[in-house]
Design an enzyme around this catalytic site. Structure first.
Site, PDB file in Angstrom:
ATOM      1  N   ASP A   1      44.639  46.370  30.669  1.00 44.29           N
ATOM      2  CA  ASP A   1      45.410  46.232  31.910  1.00 44.29           C
ATOM      3  C   ASP A   1      46.609  47.172  31.932  1.00 44.29           C
ATOM      4  OD1 ASP A   1      43.656  44.142  31.883  1.00 44.29           O
ATOM      5  OD2 ASP A   1      45.167  42.640  31.406  1.00 44.29           O
TER       6      ASP A   1
ATOM      7  N   CYS B   1      35.470  20.744  45.862  1.00 46.54           N
ATOM      8  CA  CYS B   1      36.103  19.838  44.907  1.00 46.54           C
ATOM      9  C   CYS B   1      37.178  18.984  45.600  1.00 46.54           C
ATOM     10  CB  CYS B   1      36.624  20.620  43.709  1.00 46.54           C
ATOM     11  SG  CYS B   1      36.800  19.602  42.247  1.00 46.54           S
ATOM     12  N   TYR B   2      38.461  19.268  45.376  1.00 46.11           N
ATOM     13  CA  TYR B   2      39.480  18.476  46.080  1.00 46.11           C
ATOM     14  C   TYR B   2      39.246  18.557  47.595  1.00 46.11           C
ATOM     15  CZ  TYR B   2      44.167  16.625  47.159  1.00 46.11           C
ATOM     16  OH  TYR B   2      45.219  15.873  47.616  1.00 46.11           O
TER      17      TYR B   2
ATOM     18  N   GLY C   1      41.957  21.468  43.671  1.00 45.09           N
ATOM     19  CA  GLY C   1      43.356  21.353  43.293  1.00 45.09           C
ATOM     20  C   GLY C   1      43.561  20.270  42.257  1.00 45.09           C
TER      21      GLY C   1
ATOM     22  N   GLU D   1      32.349  29.214  43.526  1.00 39.52           N
ATOM     23  CA  GLU D   1      33.032  30.502  43.424  1.00 39.52           C
ATOM     24  C   GLU D   1      33.063  31.089  42.017  1.00 39.52           C
ATOM     25  OE1 GLU D   1      34.296  27.556  43.930  1.00 39.52           O
ATOM     26  OE2 GLU D   1      36.347  27.292  43.194  1.00 39.52           O
TER      27      GLU D   1
ATOM     28  N   LYS E   1      39.758  40.847  35.401  1.00 42.36           N
ATOM     29  CA  LYS E   1      39.518  41.764  34.277  1.00 42.36           C
ATOM     30  C   LYS E   1      38.350  42.729  34.533  1.00 42.36           C
ATOM     31  CE  LYS E   1      41.177  41.691  30.414  1.00 42.36           C
ATOM     32  NZ  LYS E   1      42.505  42.221  30.273  1.00 42.36           N
TER      33      LYS E   1
ATOM     34  N   HIS F   1      31.945  24.042  41.946  1.00 44.54           N
ATOM     35  CA  HIS F   1      32.704  25.239  42.323  1.00 44.54           C
ATOM     36  C   HIS F   1      31.761  26.428  42.467  1.00 44.54           C
ATOM     37  CE1 HIS F   1      36.830  23.706  41.807  1.00 44.54           C
ATOM     38  NE2 HIS F   1      36.225  22.839  41.004  1.00 44.54           N
TER      39      HIS F   1
HETATM   40  N1  LIG Z   1      53.290  44.486  22.844  1.00 41.52           N
HETATM   41  C1  LIG Z   1      53.573  44.797  24.118  1.00 41.52           C
HETATM   42  N2  LIG Z   1      54.430  45.794  24.397  1.00 41.52           N
HETATM   43  C2  LIG Z   1      54.742  46.100  25.669  1.00 41.52           C
HETATM   44  N3  LIG Z   1      54.235  45.465  26.739  1.00 41.52           N
HETATM   45  C3  LIG Z   1      53.393  44.472  26.531  1.00 41.52           C
HETATM   46  C4  LIG Z   1      53.001  44.077  25.217  1.00 41.52           C
HETATM   47  N4  LIG Z   1      52.115  43.067  25.325  1.00 41.52           N
HETATM   48  C5  LIG Z   1      51.956  42.842  26.650  1.00 41.52           C
HETATM   49  N5  LIG Z   1      52.712  43.668  27.381  1.00 41.52           N
HETATM   50  C6  LIG Z   1      52.828  43.692  28.867  1.00 41.52           C
HETATM   51  O1  LIG Z   1      52.324  42.473  29.409  1.00 41.52           O
HETATM   52  C7  LIG Z   1      51.214  42.727  30.264  1.00 41.52           C
HETATM   53  C8  LIG Z   1      50.200  41.627  30.145  1.00 41.52           C
HETATM   54  O2  LIG Z   1      49.573  41.609  28.861  1.00 41.52           O
HETATM   55  P1  LIG Z   1      48.008  41.437  28.776  1.00 41.52           P
HETATM   56  O3  LIG Z   1      47.654  41.223  27.344  1.00 41.52           O
HETATM   57  O4  LIG Z   1      47.561  40.461  29.812  1.00 41.52           O
HETATM   58  O5  LIG Z   1      47.447  42.817  29.293  1.00 41.52           O
HETATM   59  P2  LIG Z   1      47.017  44.065  28.470  1.00 41.52           P
HETATM   60  O6  LIG Z   1      47.467  43.918  27.080  1.00 41.52           O
HETATM   61  O7  LIG Z   1      47.471  45.256  29.187  1.00 41.52           O
HETATM   62  O8  LIG Z   1      45.465  44.002  28.559  1.00 41.52           O
HETATM   63  P3  LIG Z   1      44.474  43.077  27.740  1.00 41.52           P
HETATM   64  O9  LIG Z   1      44.371  41.819  28.567  1.00 41.52           O
HETATM   65  O10 LIG Z   1      43.243  43.883  27.762  1.00 41.52           O
HETATM   66  O11 LIG Z   1      45.032  42.819  26.406  1.00 41.52           O
HETATM   67  C9  LIG Z   1      50.693  44.059  29.798  1.00 41.52           C
HETATM   68  O12 LIG Z   1      49.942  44.666  30.823  1.00 41.52           O
HETATM   69  C10 LIG Z   1      51.960  44.788  29.465  1.00 41.52           C
HETATM   70  O13 LIG Z   1      52.581  45.264  30.630  1.00 41.52           O
HETATM   71  N1  LIG Z   2      39.003  20.782  40.613  1.00 39.91           N
HETATM   72  C1  LIG Z   2      39.409  19.870  41.509  1.00 39.91           C
HETATM   73  O1  LIG Z   2      39.633  20.138  42.681  1.00 39.91           O
HETATM   74  C2  LIG Z   2      39.686  18.527  40.932  1.00 39.91           C
HETATM   75  C3  LIG Z   2      40.045  17.490  41.939  1.00 39.91           C
HETATM   76  C4  LIG Z   2      40.593  16.256  41.269  1.00 39.91           C
HETATM   77  N2  LIG Z   2      41.837  16.612  40.607  1.00 39.91           N
HETATM   78  C5  LIG Z   2      39.573  15.731  40.269  1.00 39.91           C
HETATM   79  O2  LIG Z   2      39.778  15.785  39.079  1.00 39.91           O
HETATM   80  O3  LIG Z   2      38.542  15.253  40.692  1.00 39.91           O
END
Ligand SMILES: Nc1ncnc2c1ncn2[C@@H]1O[C@H](COP(=O)(O)OP(=O)(O)OP(=O)(O)O)[C@@H](O)[C@H]1O
Ligand SMILES: NC(=O)CC[C@H](N)C(=O)O
Ligand SMILES: O=c1[nH]c(=O)c2[nH+]cn([C@@H]3O[C@H](COP(=O)(O)O)[C@@H](O)[C@H]3O)c2[nH]1
Ligand SMILES: [Mg+2]
Length: 680
Positions: free
Chosen positions: A233, A86-87, A59, A176, A392, A174
């Site tokens: 997306d 971490c935290y 955190g 994860e 993604k 981390h």
């Molecule tokens: N130019 C746009 N026109 C309409 N909706 C948009 C536009 N740009 C983004 N959005 C909306 O915002 C959301 C988030 O955008 P984001 O860029 O994260 O996703 P994406 O464009 O679908 O995919 P990618 O991450 O592959 O570009 C999209 O899924 C869409 O719903």
């Molecule tokens: N990623 C973390 O949990 C960071 C913990 C704390 N903020 C640090 O910088 O050490």
């Protein structure tokens, strides 16, 4: 306890950027997990199901600060195994009487950590592992809590402690994230060797779960307006909606916000139509340039007068919603009958510090699909976001399962606010009192492969060298290679220790050839750990930069700057994908296999001015980036991850695309953390 006997892990979320990756990792190991608010007691957890262990996340806070969030004491005494990350590790150490302090050396990035494989958590691992660290607070040998033994170390810091009898473990790194190479094995060990899980959970089809959710929200009669950008997306989201509701109940809208790539919107509409996804296309650039935070007639600056990155994002996000309302009117759609659907993913919500992802995370950047207006609509139950738990790489898999063509599924992401966040707007230089001292220190660091030039430099080294723990820069950068470092008076957004940082950029240059890329990569890792006010390190092409940069080219978001960045972006991106007629396709080097995204960033920096010449040109920075889930990642290194000759072609072509307006071309060598993919 509930009747459901499925094994579970409790996650106490302290606002880590990676909290929701922890639940994904647990799920991938066939164990269910539930997130709980910080102060949940052990009893409350155990009454909710068959819990086998507890993970406490990282955190942005510091455990030594007054009022820092903590866990209920019962968590450590209830007999369930605990893994603090971490935290969470720092909390564990403090709880049992150890110390945690802020050190002069911070860590942000993949590091070699020495571990003790006899610890059950590290079973089957090597004695040195590459793991991701991102922290400014640390535990040292003298501050380990009594009763705990040190099971991991990174340089001077303790990186892991254990009390095997009580099954309490803490790790500073981390496990994860993807940048922790064998992190998954650590989860496997914790779940199976420490907690004794059997793996009784299997993932149901996520496609079916999404479709069922859409149907239950939208009901039998209502409809959805889906916003499509042409990215992965939103296309996957639209395909799911079609499958769940049928084409008649889905209206798809693409908005050209004026910040799309060169000819991007037309190409998007064409490619979506080709897969039978009918899209309404609206051109709204002027509405965005003149947008304000509170709407068209609100107060404050318009977008084309705004330079602060979060303000830019908020205006763009809110304008998206206002434009959506106009579009609904124009298409004569009854707002009461329509839900808004978006392709929102897990990282969008984490970085925007959405309550949907975590109650305690720092806002790294407000994603346009998670602004105040969107949150209002969500609270009213009018938003459909079936992908909000996905990363993604998981969306790409779902896209394939839905039968979408590979060219869509494999598209590089493009942020909704588009080129607006890649144009660094500026009205003046950013220089705090520490600018001159940071510049001096930076120059001293990049000269560590040389003999000290005078007694003063020799003396300065006395305070730097102990922090390097025996590392000698001359082993990776030959002494004949003299590097110059220029501190740029601009700010770029980063993510460090789970907090947002907004700091200076270092620009390294040299006349020496060949460019010592591996050494530069090492420096890019080192500089932000030594200089806390720098979160990004770049290399400048075209030889040593001799003059300091103390002012900037006034830059705003408008049609003129967009046209400039579009040209540079096209020149570089066409080179990456070998769209140029004179670049023969080369099967051995398909760069996009490794490079998940390559932002081209426009900097208000005019290098090499003489005799007080005014700053009028811009520089462009290439950001080829390698990652799988965008939560962490590394810069693609020329000669190793991207052909060096291809990078030089990009540099030449960007210059040719705008010879008068381009100063220099740079490449970003920073990993995430401490940098982010985008610059803002
Ligand atoms: N130019 C746009 N026109 C309409 N909706 C948009 C536009 N740009 C983004 N959005 C909306 O915002 C959301 C988030 O955008 P984001 O860029 O994260 O996703 P994406 O464009 O679908 O995919 P990618 O991450 O592959 O570009 C999209 O899924 C869409 O719903
Ligand atoms: N990623 C973390 O949990 C960071 C913990 C704390 N903020 C640090 O910088 O050490
Ligand atoms: O739709 C989006 N709206 C946004 O506001 C936004 N900001 C960043 N990105 C994309 O998210 C990924 C991670 O980016 P960062 O490492 O810069 O946070 C990268 O793929 C970024 O391009 C956005 N996408
Ligand atoms: Mg996009």
């Amino acid at each position: 306890m509930t009747g459901d006997q499925t094994e579970r892990i409790a996650i106490l979320d302290f606002g880590a950027q990676y909290g929701k990756i922890i639940d994904r990792r647990v799920r991938e190991h066939r164990v269910l997990s539930d997130m709980f608010p910080l102060q949940t007691t052990a009893d409350e957890i155990m009454q909710k199901g068959n819990f086998k262990g507890i993970i406490i996340s990282g955190g942005p806070n510091s455990v030594w600060k007054e009022g820092a969030p903590h866990v209920d004491d019962s968590i450590f005494d209830c007999g369930l195994p605990v893994l603090g990350i971490c935290y969470g590790f720092q909390l564990l150490n403090k709880h049992f009487g150890g110390g945690v302090t802020r050190e002069s050396l911070r860590a942000d990035g993949q590091s070699e950590v020495e571990i003790d494989p006899s610890c059950p958590l590290f079973d089957s691992l090597a004695t040195t592992e590459k793991l991701l660290l991102t922290h400014g607070d640390s535990v040292s040998d003298t501050t380990v809590a009594p009763g705990f033994k040190v099971v991991a170390r990174s340089r001077a810091h303790v990186a892991g402690i254990s009390n095997d009898d009580r099954k309490l473990y803490g790790v500073q790194f981390h496990p994860e994230v993807d940048l922790s190479v064998n992190g998954a094995k650590i989860f496997d060990n914790f779940l199976y060797k420490v907690c004794g899980c059997t793996g009784d959970y299997s993932m149901e089809s996520r496609e079916e779960a999404c479709i069922a959710e859409i149907r239950s929200i939208v009901g039998e009669k209502q409809k959805v307006l889906v916003m499509v950008s042409g990215g992965v997306d939103s296309t996957v989201c639209a395909a799911l909606l079609h499958r769940a509701l049928g084409a008649e109940r889905v209206t798809a809208v693409h908005i050209d916000n004026g910040f799309m790539r060169f000819h991007e919107s037309a190409a998007v509409v064409e490619s979506l139509n080709a897969i039978n996804l009918k899209v309404h296309h609206f051109k709204c650039a002027e509405q965005f340039y003149k947008g304000k935070v509170n709407g068209r007639n609100g107060d404050g600056q318009t977008l084309d007068q705004t330079t602060e990155p979060e303000a830019k994002r908020q205006i763009i996000g809110n304008t998206f919603i206002h434009v959506k309302d106009d579009v609904m009117e124009e298409l004569k759609l009854d707002a009461d009958q329509y839900f808004l659907a978006q392709g929102t993913l897990r990282p969008d919500l984490i970085e925007s510090a959405s309550a949907l992802a975590s109650g305690h995370a720092d806002t790294i950047k407000t994603h346009h699909n998670d602004t105040a207006l969107v949150r209002e609509l969500r609270d009213k139950g009018r938003v459909v976001e079936p992908l909000r738990d996905f990363h993604k790489d998981e969306v790409r898999q779902l896209g394939r399962d839905l039968g979408l063509p590979e060219e869509i599924v494999e598209r590089q992401p493009f942020p909704g606010p588009g080129l607006a966040i890649r144009i660094l707007a500026a009205e003046g230089p950013y220089m705090c009192d520490d600018f001159p001292s940071t510049q001096i220190r930076l120059s001293q660091i990049v000269r560590l492969n040389q003999k000290a030039k005078d007694a003063e430099e020799e003396e300065a080294r006395v305070s730097i060298l102990p922090l390097l723990h025996g590392f000698d820069l001359a082993t990776v950068i030959p002494a004949e290679c003299e590097l110059t470092a220029t501190l740029l008076p601009i700010k770029s957004v980063g993510v460090q220790g789970d907090s947002r940082s907004y700091s200076y950029v270092a620009a390294i240059s040299s006349d020496y050839e060949p460019i010592p890329w591996k050494g530069l990569e090492k420096l890019a890792g080192l500089i932000p750990t030594l200089l806390h006010k720098i979160n990004r390190v770049t290399f400048v092409f075209g030889g040593s930069v001799h003059s300091r940069v103390t002012d900037l080219t006034t830059t705003h978001l408008n049609a003129e700057t967009v046209e400039k960045i579009q040209k540079a972006d096209k020149a570089a991106t066409d080179t990456l994908f070998r769209h140029h007629a004179d670049d023969a396709p080369d099967a051995r080097h398909l760069p996009h296999v490794n490079i998940q995204q390559m932002p081209v960033v426009m900097l208000p920096v005019h290098f090499d001015r003489i005799n007080g010449e005014t700053s009028v040109k811009h520089s462009f920075c290439l950001r080829p980036f390698m990652t799988s889930d965008f939560m962490t990642g590394t810069a693609a290194l020329p000669g190793r991850d991207i052909p060096e000759e291809m990078v030089h072609k990009m540099v030449d072509r960007i210059r040719t695309a705008n010879p008068e307006g381009t100063s220099r071309v740079l490449i970003d060598l920073t990993s995430k953390p401490p940098g982010t993919t985008e610059w803002e």
